[in-house]
Scaffold this motif. Structure first.
Motif, PDB file in Angstrom:
ATOM      1  N   VAL A   1      56.941 103.397  77.470  1.00  0.00           N
ATOM      2  CA  VAL A   1      56.382 103.353  76.100  1.00  0.00           C
ATOM      3  C   VAL A   1      55.175 103.503  75.840  1.00  0.00           C
ATOM      4  O   VAL A   1      54.882 103.855  75.943  1.00  0.00           O
ATOM      5  CB  VAL A   1      56.719 101.434  75.634  1.00  0.00           C
TER       6      VAL A   1
ATOM      7  N   TYR B   1      59.958  94.008  72.678  1.00  0.00           N
ATOM      8  CA  TYR B   1      58.311  94.698  73.778  1.00  0.00           C
ATOM      9  C   TYR B   1      56.672  93.392  73.515  1.00  0.00           C
ATOM     10  O   TYR B   1      56.781  93.076  72.463  1.00  0.00           O
ATOM     11  CB  TYR B   1      58.358  96.432  73.834  1.00  0.00           C
TER      12      TYR B   1
ATOM     13  N   PHE C   1      58.703  94.305  78.552  1.00  0.00           N
ATOM     14  CA  PHE C   1      59.131  93.718  78.266  1.00  0.00           C
ATOM     15  C   PHE C   1      60.473  92.196  78.267  1.00  0.00           C
ATOM     16  O   PHE C   1      60.541  91.843  79.299  1.00  0.00           O
ATOM     17  CB  PHE C   1      61.111  95.024  78.758  1.00  0.00           C
TER      18      PHE C   1
END
Length: 303
Positions: A265, A288, A293
């Motif tokens: 990410v 998130y 996650f």
């Protein structure tokens, strides 16, 4: 013990160009039959006489329906000035008339009051529940109900054509829960001339465009044929408005079991809603949090 559903475990989206004269449920049933699918649903009802985009979700794609239902949608519709009907469309009985006809400039000025965050009262003939019963059922029994106004976001509302003194074509982009019939009704009231919807077509819904839609005639022609499967869009098409986070196979297994998993990410805010993928396939929808996650809804792995 419940009865097992018959049919195939087929997943994806089929974007249908709904014809006039059929309910949204009837279209979903036709798609389910043509694909021999176990499970199907749609993302946003269209009135029976309306045409255009009806996005039908199959199998695992039904888990993404809320993200299409919540997305912006675009409509083209023609209103008949000078007449109000009890259904706010051409199917109803005329209940009021007016000889007054506004100018193009007056219409354009009035449209400005319907852009942005507005409050809208759904039509008497609508699927809104009143004391646990659909409003349209009570309206058919001759009852007039007090229906509470609800907020609606209107991104854009413009006049595109003036066919004649009696008819105006508009295009609107709006959020979830909008009633085009109520826009026509309220615009007619604002102009002092009454109005109802004569024709309505949904041009797009979230990522799904009518230019890419399949007709019911095509569905009939391709029914039970593998070629119809080729018209399906992937499950992930329903997640186009959410950020995608990628993970490896090991993390995908953890996530599918309901556990947090590490994801790649960059720049996503803590707590942001997103979806995780592995090798291009959706794993789950979730949030998130600090490099991980956290799944809320997981997808069954494609076989």
């Amino acid at each position: 013990m419940g009865r097992a559903r018959k049919g195939r475990d087929v997943s994806g989206w089929l974007v249908v160009d709904k014809p006039a004269g059929l309910s949204s449920t009837a279209v979903v049933n036709k798609v389910r039959w043509a694909l021999s699918a176990k499970k199907a649903g749609h993302a946003g009802t269209l009135d029976p006489e309306a045409t255009g985009v009806l996005a039908v979700a199959l199998g695992e794609a039904t888990k993404t329906v809320p993200y299409i239902t919540d997305a912006l949608k675009a409509y083209r519709f023609t209103i008949r000035l000078g007449q109000a009907t009890n259904t706010d469309d051409a199917e109803g009985e005329v209940i009021a008339t007016s000889e007054q006809r506004p100018s193009d400039a007056e219409i354009k000025e009035a449209l400005q009051g319907f852009v942005g965050e507005i409050m809208q009262v759904p039509p008497q003939y609508s699927a809104v529940k009143i004391d646990g019963e659909r409003a349209y059922k009570r309206a058919r029994d001759g009852e007039t109900m007090e229906i509470a106004a609800r907020p609606l976001w209107v991104e854009e509302l413009v006049m595109t054509e003036r066919e004649d003194a009696d008819h105006v074509t508009l295009e609107m982009v709006c959020g979830k829960g909008g009633y085009v019939r109520a826009i026509a009704r309220d615009l007619g009231a604002a102009l002092g001339c009454h109005a109802h919807v004569r024709e309505l077509r949904r041009l797009w819904s979230g990522p799904f465009d009518v230019e890419d839609a399949i007709t019911l005639d095509e569905i009939d022609r391709l029914a039970k044929d593998p070629a119809l499967d080729d018209r399906l869009l992937p499950v992930a098409a329903g997640l186009a408005d959410l950020p995608e986070l990628r993970c490896g196979a090991g993390e995908a297994n953890r996530i599918r079991n309901g556990n947090p998993g590490a994801v790649a990410v960059s720049g996503l805010e803590y707590g942001a809603e997103c979806w995780a993928s592995c090798d291009g396939e959706p794993v789950a929808v979730g949030r998130y949090r600090a490099g991980e996650f956290h799944p809320d809804r997981v997808f069954v792995a494609a076989s």
